[in-house]
Design an enzyme around this catalytic site. Structure first.
Site, PDB file in Angstrom:
ATOM      1  CG  ASP A   1      -1.840  -1.224   1.227  1.00 12.68           C
ATOM      2  OD1 ASP A   1      -2.177  -1.712   0.135  1.00 12.68           O
ATOM      3  OD2 ASP A   1      -2.160  -1.703   2.326  1.00 12.68           O
TER       4      ASP A   1
ATOM      5  CE  LYS B   1       2.464  -2.604  -4.292  1.00 13.58           C
ATOM      6  NZ  LYS B   1       2.143  -2.242  -2.904  1.00 13.58           N
TER       7      LYS B   1
ATOM      8  CD  GLN C   1       0.624  -9.125  -2.405  1.00 10.32           C
ATOM      9  OE1 GLN C   1       1.292  -9.821  -3.159  1.00 10.32           O
ATOM     10  NE2 GLN C   1      -0.648  -8.887  -2.630  1.00 10.32           N
TER      11      GLN C   1
HETATM   12  P1  GDP Z   1      -0.714   0.187  -3.534  1.00  8.60           P
HETATM   13  O1  GDP Z   1      -1.295  -1.082  -3.015  1.00  8.60           O
HETATM   14  O2  GDP Z   1       0.746   0.293  -3.288  1.00  8.60           O
HETATM   15  O3  GDP Z   1      -1.063   0.456  -4.973  1.00  8.60           O
HETATM   16  O4  GDP Z   1      -1.385   1.366  -2.685  1.00  8.60           O
HETATM   17  P2  GDP Z   1      -2.947   1.503  -2.300  1.00  8.60           P
HETATM   18  O5  GDP Z   1      -3.682   1.988  -3.485  1.00  8.60           O
HETATM   19  O6  GDP Z   1      -3.442   0.286  -1.621  1.00  8.60           O
HETATM   20  O7  GDP Z   1      -2.857   2.613  -1.166  1.00  8.60           O
HETATM   21  C1  GDP Z   1      -2.334   3.871  -1.397  1.00  8.60           C
HETATM   22  C2  GDP Z   1      -3.408   4.907  -1.055  1.00  8.60           C
HETATM   23  O8  GDP Z   1      -2.816   6.179  -0.973  1.00  8.60           O
HETATM   24  C3  GDP Z   1      -4.478   5.020  -2.108  1.00  8.60           C
HETATM   25  O9  GDP Z   1      -5.680   5.399  -1.505  1.00  8.60           O
HETATM   26  C4  GDP Z   1      -3.950   6.148  -3.011  1.00  8.60           C
HETATM   27  O10 GDP Z   1      -4.994   6.828  -3.693  1.00  8.60           O
HETATM   28  C5  GDP Z   1      -3.319   7.044  -1.997  1.00  8.60           C
HETATM   29  N1  GDP Z   1      -2.159   7.814  -2.462  1.00  8.60           N
HETATM   30  C6  GDP Z   1      -1.178   7.439  -3.323  1.00  8.60           C
HETATM   31  N2  GDP Z   1      -0.215   8.391  -3.370  1.00  8.60           N
HETATM   32  C7  GDP Z   1      -0.613   9.376  -2.527  1.00  8.60           C
HETATM   33  C8  GDP Z   1      -0.023  10.620  -2.108  1.00  8.60           C
HETATM   34  O11 GDP Z   1       1.063  11.001  -2.514  1.00  8.60           O
HETATM   35  N3  GDP Z   1      -0.725  11.347  -1.184  1.00  8.60           N
HETATM   36  C9  GDP Z   1      -1.914  10.938  -0.683  1.00  8.60           C
HETATM   37  N4  GDP Z   1      -2.525  11.716   0.227  1.00  8.60           N
HETATM   38  N5  GDP Z   1      -2.494   9.790  -1.050  1.00  8.60           N
HETATM   39  C10 GDP Z   1      -1.844   9.012  -1.946  1.00  8.60           C
HETATM   40  P1  IMO Z   2      -0.859  -4.337  -2.168  1.00  5.73           P
HETATM   41  O1  IMO Z   2      -0.428  -4.898  -3.496  1.00  5.73           O
HETATM   42  C1  IMO Z   2      -0.968  -4.694   2.162  1.00  5.73           C
HETATM   43  C2  IMO Z   2      -1.105  -8.734   3.821  1.00  5.73           C
HETATM   44  C3  IMO Z   2      -2.370  -9.126   4.571  1.00  5.73           C
HETATM   45  C4  IMO Z   2      -1.791 -10.101   5.573  1.00  5.73           C
HETATM   46  C5  IMO Z   2      -0.695 -10.815   4.767  1.00  5.73           C
HETATM   47  C6  IMO Z   2      -1.129 -12.138   4.172  1.00  5.73           C
HETATM   48  O2  IMO Z   2      -2.143  -3.601  -2.215  1.00  5.73           O
HETATM   49  O3  IMO Z   2       0.254  -3.561  -1.540  1.00  5.73           O
HETATM   50  P2  IMO Z   2      -2.778 -12.918   2.237  1.00  5.73           P
HETATM   51  O4  IMO Z   2      -4.115 -12.397   1.824  1.00  5.73           O
HETATM   52  O5  IMO Z   2      -1.745 -12.795   1.194  1.00  5.73           O
HETATM   53  O6  IMO Z   2      -2.881 -14.273   2.854  1.00  5.73           O
HETATM   54  O7  IMO Z   2      -2.340 -11.934   3.453  1.00  5.73           O
HETATM   55  O8  IMO Z   2      -0.336  -9.919   3.728  1.00  5.73           O
HETATM   56  N1  IMO Z   2      -1.322  -8.250   2.447  1.00  5.73           N
HETATM   57  C7  IMO Z   2      -1.228  -6.962   2.088  1.00  5.73           C
HETATM   58  N2  IMO Z   2      -1.031  -5.857   2.838  1.00  5.73           N
HETATM   59  N3  IMO Z   2      -1.060  -4.592   0.825  1.00  5.73           N
HETATM   60  C8  IMO Z   2      -1.230  -5.681   0.062  1.00  5.73           C
HETATM   61  O9  IMO Z   2      -1.179  -5.654  -1.289  1.00  5.73           O
HETATM   62  C9  IMO Z   2      -1.375  -6.944   0.693  1.00  5.73           C
HETATM   63  N4  IMO Z   2      -1.579  -8.203   0.254  1.00  5.73           N
HETATM   64  C10 IMO Z   2      -1.532  -8.994   1.336  1.00  5.73           C
HETATM   65  O10 IMO Z   2      -2.966  -8.026   5.189  1.00  5.73           O
HETATM   66  O11 IMO Z   2      -1.154  -9.398   6.617  1.00  5.73           O
HETATM   67 MG    MG Z   3      -2.845  -1.728  -1.774  1.00  2.00          MG
END
Ligand code: GDP
Ligand code: IMO
Ligand code: MG
Length: 367
Positions: free
Chosen positions: A14, A17, A198
């Site tokens: 999260d 990416k 991840q």
């Molecule tokens: P990923 O799994 O790495 O693609 O990240 P996620 O989408 O799960 O979580 C990142 C969150 O932060 C999302 O809600 C994005 O819209 C938000 N986000 C990404 N870059 C920024 C930033 O620079 N500032 C803020 N405030 N939010 C961001």
């Molecule tokens: P993105 O791509 C954050 C975490 C789960 C749990 C552990 C194992 O959005 O960054 P699983 O479902 O694989 O058995 O879970 O990994 N987890 C993530 N945490 N971002 C993710 O993906 C995750 N994918 C799995 O919360 O702790």
């Molecule tokens: Mg994510």
């Protein structure tokens, strides 16, 4: 020779990416996922509209081919839902998406097993997203799994109606040998971007085992999960936030206790894109980042969510095992924020290419 550039998460997922891949993919012909499944949640914004992708690569909004590689595990029901969501907003998924015939299928039984495993563990549960990821990869490595290429001959039973319908829906999309496709596209000079799901802290080998996911989230996963040779790997972009989060259980050295945790969680809207769970928040952990840079050979870093720390009363960083306080800043123009970045750069000895200061694609400042 055309190369595969790679985007990898450096922490516990999260990091943003999806946003960075969406931005970078404007300069690529192909974007490809190589690991994980719909446990991932990658958030993009298009004209102010939020789009969360779990399986489809984050290049789908741009003019490129999007490949779900052999290293990915696919829940057909999720993929169908995601394709329909994209088609409803006018994306021509049929012509842009290619699915590896070797990617494994998550079946309803895998989800049941995931729930059972977690229940059995009680307090020691991982905090899995319960998407059936672990049991599906277990079947793959036990050599009893089912691959996408087998859908036409799969012996569906009547009780699996939703699953069967989803498989039939997906079978109308391109399912083929993607390792040959990617290598041919590279031979013709196309630029490929590999999108990690991840992050290193959740890697099956290099993460905080057993509190990890069940796939390689690190650089080796690209080679195995797409079928590209090491000499084809180009730049390796590492993505980190300006602080840390972790969703699910397991060690988190820089976790914040007290009111500051709530402030950062609220400012950063730190709730899971896949499960909606509150993410645990902590300070940036440079020790973890140094390790991630080492195992992946990261060539440059994108640092996201710097805006989330705007105006907070204190800013800390974990480095060499202890917490160090840095001067807080008001906004991204404040020179105190430049000092924060300079400190990180000096400790990591790596290029920080850009900072991201908002969820939209344009909220990026190149340094
Ligand atoms: P990923 O799994 O790495 O693609 O990240 P996620 O989408 O799960 O979580 C990142 C969150 O932060 C999302 O809600 C994005 O819209 C938000 N986000 C990404 N870059 C920024 C930033 O620079 N500032 C803020 N405030 N939010 C961001
Ligand atoms: P993105 O791509 C954050 C975490 C789960 C749990 C552990 C194992 O959005 O960054 P699983 O479902 O694989 O058995 O879970 O990994 N987890 C993530 N945490 N971002 C993710 O993906 C995750 N994918 C799995 O919360 O702790
Ligand atoms: Mg994510």
């Amino acid at each position: 020779m055309s190369k595969v550039d790679v985007v990898l998460g450096l922490c516990f997922g999260d990091e943003g990416k999806g946003k960075i891949v969406d931005f970078l993919s404007e300069g690529y012909d192909v974007v490809s996922r190589f690991n994980g499944g719909d446990n991932a949640g990658h958030t993009l914004y298009r004209d102010g509209e939020k789009i969360v992708l779990h399986l489809v690569p984050s290049g789908i909004l741009n003019d490129c081919i999007n490949i779900i590689g052999n290293g990915v595990v696919i829940n057909p029901i999720s993929l169908k839902r995601e394709i329909q969501m994209l088609e409803n907003i006018g994306i021509d998924v049929k012509s842009k998406l290619v699915i590896s015939d070797k990617s494994h299928i998550i079946k309803p039984i895998h989800i049941h097993k995931d729930i059972e495993n977690e229940n059995r563990k009680g307090d020691l549960r991982i905090g899995s997203t319960l998407k059936g990821i672990g049991p599906c990869y277990s079947d793959k490595y036990s050599r009893v799994g089912t691959r996408m290429g087998e859908i036409p001959n799969y012996p569906f039973s009547d009780e699996d109606q939703e699953f069967k319908e989803a498989c039939q829906f997906i079978s109308k999309y391109r399912i083929e040998n993607t390792e040959i496709l990617i290598n041919k596209l590279l031979d013709k000079g196309n630029k490929v971007l590999a999108e990690g799901a991840q992050a290193t802290g959740l890697d099956i080998d290099f993460g905080t085992y057993p509190y990890v996911t069940s796939s390689p989230t690190t650089i080796g996963g690209v080679i195995q999960g797409l079928g590209v040779p090491p000499r084809r790997i180009g730049k390796i972009f590492g993505i980190m936030k300006s602080y840390s989060t972790r969703v699910g259980n397991g060690p988190f050295d820089s976790e914040i206790e007290g009111p500051m945790e709530d402030i950062i969680c609220k400012n950063g809207n730190e709730y899971g894109s896949t499960t909606g769970r509150k993410r645990r928040c902590g300070w940036l952990d440079l020790d973890q980042i140094k390790y991630s840079i080492m195992v992946n050979g990261i060539s440059e870093i994108f640092m996201t969510k710097v805006d989330v720390l705007n105006g907070v009363s204190e800013v800390k960083i974990l480095n060499n095992g202890s917490l160090k306080s840095l001067s807080p800043w008001v906004d991204i123009h404040d020179h105190k924020m430049s000092e924060y970045i300079s400190y990180i750069r000096s400790q990591l000895q790596i290029k920080i290419t850009a900072i991201s200061y908002g969820p939209n694609k344009k909220d990026l400042k190149f340094l």
